[in-house]
Design a protein around this motif. Structure first.
Motif, PDB file in Angstrom:
ATOM      1  N   ALA A 264     -20.751  56.234  -8.237  1.00  0.00           N
ATOM      2  CA  ALA A 264     -21.066  54.987  -8.942  1.00  0.00           C
ATOM      3  C   ALA A 264     -20.782  55.144 -10.444  1.00  0.00           C
ATOM      4  O   ALA A 264     -20.242  54.244 -11.089  1.00  0.00           O
ATOM      5  CB  ALA A 264     -22.523  54.620  -8.712  1.00  0.00           C
ATOM      6  N   HIS A 265     -21.119  56.304 -11.001  1.00  0.00           N
ATOM      7  CA  HIS A 265     -20.838  56.539 -12.424  1.00  0.00           C
ATOM      8  C   HIS A 265     -19.326  56.610 -12.661  1.00  0.00           C
ATOM      9  O   HIS A 265     -18.827  56.135 -13.673  1.00  0.00           O
ATOM     10  CB  HIS A 265     -21.510  57.827 -12.901  1.00  0.00           C
ATOM     11  CG  HIS A 265     -22.986  57.662 -13.107  1.00  0.00           C
ATOM     12  ND1 HIS A 265     -23.518  57.136 -14.259  1.00  0.00           N
ATOM     13  CD2 HIS A 265     -24.036  57.923 -12.299  1.00  0.00           C
ATOM     14  CE1 HIS A 265     -24.833  57.088 -14.153  1.00  0.00           C
ATOM     15  NE2 HIS A 265     -25.178  57.560 -12.970  1.00  0.00           N
ATOM     16  N   ASN A 266     -18.614  57.204 -11.707  1.00  0.00           N
ATOM     17  CA  ASN A 266     -17.161  57.297 -11.865  1.00  0.00           C
ATOM     18  C   ASN A 266     -16.473  55.936 -11.844  1.00  0.00           C
ATOM     19  O   ASN A 266     -15.422  55.764 -12.450  1.00  0.00           O
ATOM     20  CB  ASN A 266     -16.558  58.197 -10.780  1.00  0.00           C
ATOM     21  CG  ASN A 266     -16.628  59.668 -11.150  1.00  0.00           C
ATOM     22  OD1 ASN A 266     -16.932  60.015 -12.293  1.00  0.00           O
ATOM     23  ND2 ASN A 266     -16.360  60.540 -10.202  1.00  0.00           N
ATOM     24  N   VAL A 267     -17.076  54.971 -11.148  1.00  0.00           N
ATOM     25  CA  VAL A 267     -16.491  53.617 -11.139  1.00  0.00           C
ATOM     26  C   VAL A 267     -16.412  53.107 -12.581  1.00  0.00           C
ATOM     27  O   VAL A 267     -15.376  52.642 -13.041  1.00  0.00           O
ATOM     28  CB  VAL A 267     -17.350  52.639 -10.293  1.00  0.00           C
ATOM     29  CG1 VAL A 267     -16.893  51.200 -10.506  1.00  0.00           C
ATOM     30  CG2 VAL A 267     -17.280  52.999  -8.825  1.00  0.00           C
ATOM     31  N   MET A 268     -17.509  53.266 -13.307  1.00  0.00           N
ATOM     32  CA  MET A 268     -17.539  52.735 -14.679  1.00  0.00           C
ATOM     33  C   MET A 268     -16.573  53.491 -15.586  1.00  0.00           C
ATOM     34  O   MET A 268     -15.867  52.908 -16.396  1.00  0.00           O
ATOM     35  CB  MET A 268     -18.957  52.795 -15.219  1.00  0.00           C
ATOM     36  CG  MET A 268     -19.853  51.829 -14.487  1.00  0.00           C
ATOM     37  SD  MET A 268     -21.476  51.738 -15.184  1.00  0.00           S
ATOM     38  CE  MET A 268     -22.256  53.127 -14.419  1.00  0.00           C
ATOM     39  N   GLY A 269     -16.522  54.798 -15.398  1.00  0.00           N
ATOM     40  CA  GLY A 269     -15.607  55.607 -16.216  1.00  0.00           C
ATOM     41  C   GLY A 269     -14.163  55.267 -15.920  1.00  0.00           C
ATOM     42  O   GLY A 269     -13.317  55.262 -16.814  1.00  0.00           O
ATOM     43  N   ALA A 270     -13.891  54.951 -14.656  1.00  0.00           N
ATOM     44  CA  ALA A 270     -12.500  54.683 -14.275  1.00  0.00           C
ATOM     45  C   ALA A 270     -11.980  53.439 -14.982  1.00  0.00           C
ATOM     46  O   ALA A 270     -10.864  53.430 -15.497  1.00  0.00           O
ATOM     47  CB  ALA A 270     -12.406  54.523 -12.766  1.00  0.00           C
ATOM     48  N   PHE A 271     -12.789  52.402 -15.037  1.00  0.00           N
ATOM     49  CA  PHE A 271     -12.324  51.176 -15.695  1.00  0.00           C
ATOM     50  C   PHE A 271     -12.120  51.404 -17.187  1.00  0.00           C
ATOM     51  O   PHE A 271     -11.177  50.890 -17.780  1.00  0.00           O
ATOM     52  CB  PHE A 271     -13.284  50.017 -15.418  1.00  0.00           C
ATOM     53  CG  PHE A 271     -13.059  49.440 -14.058  1.00  0.00           C
ATOM     54  CD1 PHE A 271     -12.013  48.542 -13.855  1.00  0.00           C
ATOM     55  CD2 PHE A 271     -13.817  49.830 -12.976  1.00  0.00           C
ATOM     56  CE1 PHE A 271     -11.753  48.035 -12.585  1.00  0.00           C
ATOM     57  CE2 PHE A 271     -13.567  49.329 -11.707  1.00  0.00           C
ATOM     58  CZ  PHE A 271     -12.533  48.430 -11.514  1.00  0.00           C
TER      59      PHE A 271
END
Ligand SMILES: Cc1cc2nc3c(=O)[nH]c(=O)nc-3n(C[C@H](O)[C@H](O)[C@H](O)COP(=O)(O)OP(=O)(O)OC[C@H]3O[C@@H](n4cnc5c(N)ncnc54)[C@H](O)[C@@H]3O)c2cc1C
Length: 411
Positions: free
Chosen positions: A375-382
């Motif tokens: 879930a944290h990686n989703v935000m970092g990816a964008f």
């Protein structure tokens, strides 16, 4: 064409792995955990004696900035060796890369004095730059920046505001783009300054991102928890802080940004997200009735993403090879900066679909998978698609510099 590493390069990788197995102690890890902000740990960590000692050992072995000339503190080695070492450390969440440090631009445009002063200290981690480019009126159209630097005798007086000045709170210096001439086309009146962060007149205010709350797990691939607004109020600097010629900062800045994109970090930001998913899915093989590792749709998706990851790797290798040979490096870094973050987004979308609503639970939630890593990686990816040059702007550069298409008509 031979894509294999040489025996010496393979031996170097093993040497680094052995070093990590021995020296990357629980005390270093615990310190990183305590100061974790959800991105690879950088060399100038504040008040972290174990990490600092660990980093010093890395630097003492000559592993930081391997490809930089010996007279400036490097090893005069090759880019691939540097890449191998950076890759191994990035996998334990430590960034030893000089990409983004200002070093490539200083090497290309700096005076002899600037190179001798900055490069060795960038390598040892005593100096770290924050990048002061973006302004509140818009970062994509960087050339319209308003921050002013006016020459007065041997000094420049700087006034203005920057936004998203990441790392300003821990950096020793700012790599600042300012307007030195208003009476010429916008790209031609810009200069770059290398300024100590503690120069009177500089104010730093934190700007918190969605990454920060709650604190992400240590293994999160990338994401600035904190960035900053920085203000410049009659900041007086000596003319020797100018990097390159006055009013020629646009060329220096874009070339530096492009070179900063070459290396292990860009490739690993997205590829590690992919590897985390593969490892997670593999770990579910004994889960019982439903096991993602045996789900054909998931296996297909994972194979597809892995193939995409190999493209990221090959693009990185190609960029390094061009730079190493002193070739013309114009659009390749931009192409990589489109493919890699967008691959990162696709990986996070895939895991979110696999996990369903569990994929949205952040660190601290009782049912979060892998402490909310995905879930944290989703935000970092964008975020990766915007910072360090947005993918839209990068596409434009590929079209113009790579495909020689005309500049797009506006309006
Ligand atoms: C977490 C984070 C850290 C950052 N760290 C730094 C830093 O350390 N130093 C620094 O100087 N900057 C930093 N940035 C700023 C970053 O480089 C800018 O956000 C980026 O250049 C986009 O500028 P903007 O946010 O002002 O968006 P805008 O310029 O307002 O653009 C908004 C959107 O419109 C798109 N767009 C704009 N113009 C065009 C066009 N002509 N064609 C097609 N699409 C267009 C953009 O791609 C973007 O998606 C950081 C940003 C983030 C999010």
């Amino acid at each position: 064409m031979n894509f294999a590493y040489t025996p010496e390069q393979e031996a170097l990788r093993q040497q680094v792995r052995d070093f990590i197995a021995k020296e990357f102690t629980p005390a270093v890890y615990a310190e990183m955990e305590e100061h974790n902000e959800g991105r690879p740990y950088h060399r100038t960590a504040i008040d972290t004696p174990h990490f600092s000692a660990f980093f010093k050992k890395i630097a003492d072995r000559g592993w930081v900035g391997i490809s930089y000339p010996k007279e400036y503190g490097g090893q005069g080695g090759d880019r691939i060796s540097q890449y191998i070492v950076e890759e191994e450390f990035y996998r334990i969440n430590i960034s030893i890369s000089l990409g983004g440090s200002g070093a490539p631009a200083i090497m290309a445009a700096g005076t002899e004095e600037q190179k001798r002063h900055f490069i060795p200290q960038l390598i040892t981690g005593e100096i770290m730059f924050a990048q002061g480019f973006t302004e509140p009126r818009g970062g994509a159209d960087l050339a319209s920046l308003q921050c002013r630097a006016i020459r007065e005798g041997d000094e420049y007086v700087i006034n203005g505001q920057k936004i998203y000045t990441s790392n300003a709170e821990s950096a020793t210096h700012i790599y600042l783009m300012a307007r030195t001439n208003r009476d010429v086309p916008k790209h031609e009146g810009i200069s770059i300054f290398l300024i100590p962060m503690n120069t009177p007149g500089i104010t730093i205010r934190p700007l918190w991102t969605i990454q920060n709350n709650p604190r992400p797990p240590q293994t999160t691939t990338y994401g600035h928890a904190r960035t900053n607004e920085t203000y410049y109020d009659n900041v007086r600097v000596h003319k020797s802080t100018l990097l390159g010629e006055e009013n020629k900062g646009w060329r220096v800045g874009s070339m530096g940004l492009n070179l900063d994109r070459v290396g292990a970090a860009r490739y690993l930001i997205s590829v590690r997200r992919d590897e985390d998913i593969v490892n997670y899915v593999k770990s579910t093989r004994d889960m019982g009735d439903y096991c993602p590792a045996n789900d054909e749709a998931i296996r297909d998706k994972i194979a597809e993403l892995w193939t995409e990851a190999q493209v990221c790797r090959l693009m990185t290798m190609r960029s390094m090879s061009i730079v190493e040979r002193g070739g013309k490096f114009t659009y390749e870094g931009s192409a990589e900066k489109v493919w890699s973050p967008e691959h990162g987004v696709r990986t996070t979308e895939a895991i979110t679909q696999m996990l369903g609503s569990y994929g949205q639970l952040l660190n601290g939630s009782k049912h979060a998978v892998r402490s909310g890593l995905f879930a944290h990686n989703v935000m970092g990816a964008f975020q990766s698609g915007i910072n360090h040059g947005s993918v839209q702007v990068m596409r434009d550069q590929v079209a113009r510099r790579g495909l020689e298409m005309p500049r797009a008509r506006r309006g």
